[in-house]
Design a protein around this motif. Structure first.
Motif, PDB file in Angstrom:
ATOM      1  N   THR A 190       0.809  -1.225   0.000  1.00  0.00           N
ATOM      2  CA  THR A 190       0.000   0.000   0.000  1.00  0.00           C
ATOM      3  C   THR A 190       0.837   1.268   0.000  1.00  0.00           C
ATOM      4  N   SER A 200       2.862   4.460  -0.684  1.00  0.00           N
ATOM      5  CA  SER A 200       2.953   5.404  -1.799  1.00  0.00           C
ATOM      6  C   SER A 200       4.368   5.428  -2.374  1.00  0.00           C
ATOM      7  N   PRO A 201       4.515   5.674  -3.683  1.00  0.00           N
ATOM      8  CA  PRO A 201       5.856   5.785  -4.278  1.00  0.00           C
ATOM      9  C   PRO A 201       6.629   7.001  -3.776  1.00  0.00           C
ATOM     10  N   LYS A 259       9.164  10.915  -6.838  1.00  0.00           N
ATOM     11  CA  LYS A 259       8.439   9.666  -6.933  1.00  0.00           C
ATOM     12  C   LYS A 259       9.372   8.529  -7.325  1.00  0.00           C
ATOM     13  N   LYS A 290      10.687   5.368  -9.038  1.00  0.00           N
ATOM     14  CA  LYS A 290      10.371   4.674 -10.281  1.00  0.00           C
ATOM     15  C   LYS A 290      10.477   3.163 -10.127  1.00  0.00           C
ATOM     16  N   CYS A 322       9.215   1.487  -7.683  1.00  0.00           N
ATOM     17  CA  CYS A 322       8.052   0.990  -6.931  1.00  0.00           C
ATOM     18  C   CYS A 322       6.992   0.496  -7.911  1.00  0.00           C
ATOM     19  N   ASP A 371       3.581  -0.611  -9.417  1.00  0.00           N
ATOM     20  CA  ASP A 371       2.212  -0.219  -9.139  1.00  0.00           C
ATOM     21  C   ASP A 371       1.347  -1.459  -8.925  1.00  0.00           C
ATOM     22  N   ARG A 374      -1.874  -0.060  -3.910  1.00  0.00           N
ATOM     23  CA  ARG A 374      -0.920   1.012  -3.645  1.00  0.00           C
ATOM     24  C   ARG A 374      -1.537   2.396  -3.878  1.00  0.00           C
ATOM     25  N   ASP A 399      -1.221   5.925  -5.242  1.00  0.00           N
ATOM     26  CA  ASP A 399      -0.355   6.402  -6.318  1.00  0.00           C
ATOM     27  C   ASP A 399      -0.130   7.915  -6.318  1.00  0.00           C
ATOM     28  N   HIS A 400      -0.829   8.661  -5.460  1.00  0.00           N
ATOM     29  CA  HIS A 400      -0.644  10.118  -5.446  1.00  0.00           C
ATOM     30  C   HIS A 400      -0.340  10.647  -4.040  1.00  0.00           C
ATOM     31  N   ARG A 451      -7.441   4.165  -3.507  1.00  0.00           N
ATOM     32  CA  ARG A 451      -5.980   4.290  -3.509  1.00  0.00           C
ATOM     33  C   ARG A 451      -5.450   5.136  -4.666  1.00  0.00           C
ATOM     34  N   LYS A 452      -6.264   5.415  -5.655  1.00  0.00           N
ATOM     35  CA  LYS A 452      -5.761   6.047  -6.870  1.00  0.00           C
ATOM     36  C   LYS A 452      -6.266   7.477  -7.041  1.00  0.00           C
TER      37      LYS A 452
END
Length: 395
Positions: free
Chosen positions: A231, A233-234, A251, A253, A255, A257, A261, A263-264, A302-303
């Motif tokens: 879960t 975040s990057p 961010k 790269k 990690c 997806d 997870r 993503d923002h 999550r997105k």
């Protein structure tokens, strides 16, 4: 040879600079005279493992009992501040006694406050119970009167329909309509706030704080909370023990997806969720000026950059947050400012699902920072967000 009498020790102590009871190792050696041989102390006294002499002196520098040989010229405590062990023991007994009295005094005060608060709450609950009971009796009288009116209307309508002919019935249409409207009015529900029990009368900030302090003080229910790597975040880096989150402005790269997870927003969920019982965990937040800590439902999106996945801005999350010197509790886009006088170094989270209560606590001051009561609709996960430095789950 046994140590000199206490009168001689007092003479040696009076010779110490400034009249202090503590003295140098040289003074001790000079005052004791010839060193007794091994095993010369009484059987009941502990002996120095190095010299076999009685441990009748106390080294203030090393904070341990020593024998006369240790304090003499060439001994390991030469030049240290030395005082008679008996004096040190008496001082400790006096200190311990004073502390004991202080603890008894404070426990007595807490007990008295608890008893006073208990009596106050019981009186309020009893008064609320009496008020609700009187309201119920009033409502009973109201409905008894309503039933009598309805019975009279029913009798009138039945009599009218049974004993009048068609022409008379047509002429009584307006009367029938009025009677029907009257009956419908009687059946309208009579809303009354007096019938609602005021649960706030049972809430006590004092008892809540004492209860939280007891729970966090014992730490008997502390959860082993770990962060779910899937879960994270990057924008966050997770430590090997899965307890520390570090914010990265760039961010990652590397990690991969996935559906779980974020993503923002720089969020992460714990691996375990709670459906019942009481659960406690601690988070070290002293290194961060921007973080969120709380609980969230597994359905939390999550997105994307919308509010659906932003902690505290949706119906899926309940969080305590800090941004610089601003603290607040957030849920469903509603933000409650918290006027804290200082920044917590650690933040305790107490989730009592039986009482449907979420509580945030500062262990250093023993203060309850915020309490939220709600009907949580499902299993709750510990949730975290950090946008500055690091935060860590304490275990």
């Amino acid at each position: 040879m046994e140590a000199p009498p206490r009168s001689h020790l007092r003479q040696v102590e009076r010779a110490a600079p400034g009249g202090r009871s503590a003295m140098s190792a040289e003074s001790v050696g000079q005052g004791l005279g010839p060193r007794p041989g091994p095993g010369s102390g009484s059987e009941s006294e502990p002996l120095c493992p190095e010299h076999g002499q009685a441990l009748r002196w106390f080294c203030c520098s090393e904070r341990r009992p020593v024998c006369a040989a240790c304090a003499e010229l060439g001994g390991r405590c030469q030049g240290h501040r030395i005082r008679p062990a008996q004096e040190r023991a008496e001082e400790l007994r006096s200190t311990a006694s004073a502390v004991r009295e202080l603890v008894i005094q404070r426990l007595g005060l807490v007990r008295s406050l608890c008893e006073t608060e208990e009596q106050r709450l019981l009186e309020r609950v009893h008064g609320e119970e009496e008020r609700a009971h009187q309201s119920i009796l009033t409502q009973r009288v109201h409905w008894a009167e309503a039933l009598q009116k309805l019975d009279a209307i029913r009798t009138s309508l039945v009599d009218m329909l049974t004993h009048v002919d068609d022409l008379q019935l047509i002429q009584k249409e307006q009367e029938i309509f009025e009677r029907t409207e009257e009956a419908e009015g009687i059946l309208d529900p009579q809303e009354s706030k007096k019938l609602n029990f005021n649960e706030k009368c049972a809430r006590s900030p004092l008892l809540t704080q004492l209860w939280a302090t007891a729970v966090f003080g014992s730490l008997s229910g502390t959860e082993d909370v770990r962060i779910d790597e899937k879960t994270v975040s990057p924008f966050l880096q997770l430590s090997d023990d899965r307890r520390t989150l570090t914010f990265n402005a760039k961010k990652s790269k590397s990690c991969a997806d996935g559906p779980e997870r974020f993503d923002h927003w720089p969020n992460a969920l714990a691996t375990t969720s709670f459906l019942a019982g009481m659960h406690v965990w601690m988070v070290n937040v002293q290194n961060s000026c921007a973080y969120k800590v709380g609980v969230a439902l597994g359905q939390l999106p999550r997105k994307g950059s919308g509010s659906d996945s932003r902690l505290g801005h949706n119906t899926f999350s309940w969080v305590f947050s800090r941004y610089d010197q601003e603290f607040r509790f957030s849920h469903d886009g509603q933000h409650v400012p918290l006027g804290l006088l200082r920044c917590p170094a650690q933040l305790g989270v107490l989730l009592d699902l039986q009482a449907q209560e979420l509580l945030f606590y500062e262990p250093a001051s023993g203060m309850v920072l915020h309490t939220h009561r709600a009907s949580f609709p499902g299993p709750l996960f510990p949730v975290f967000a950090v946008a500055d430095q690091t935060i860590s789950v304490v275990h």
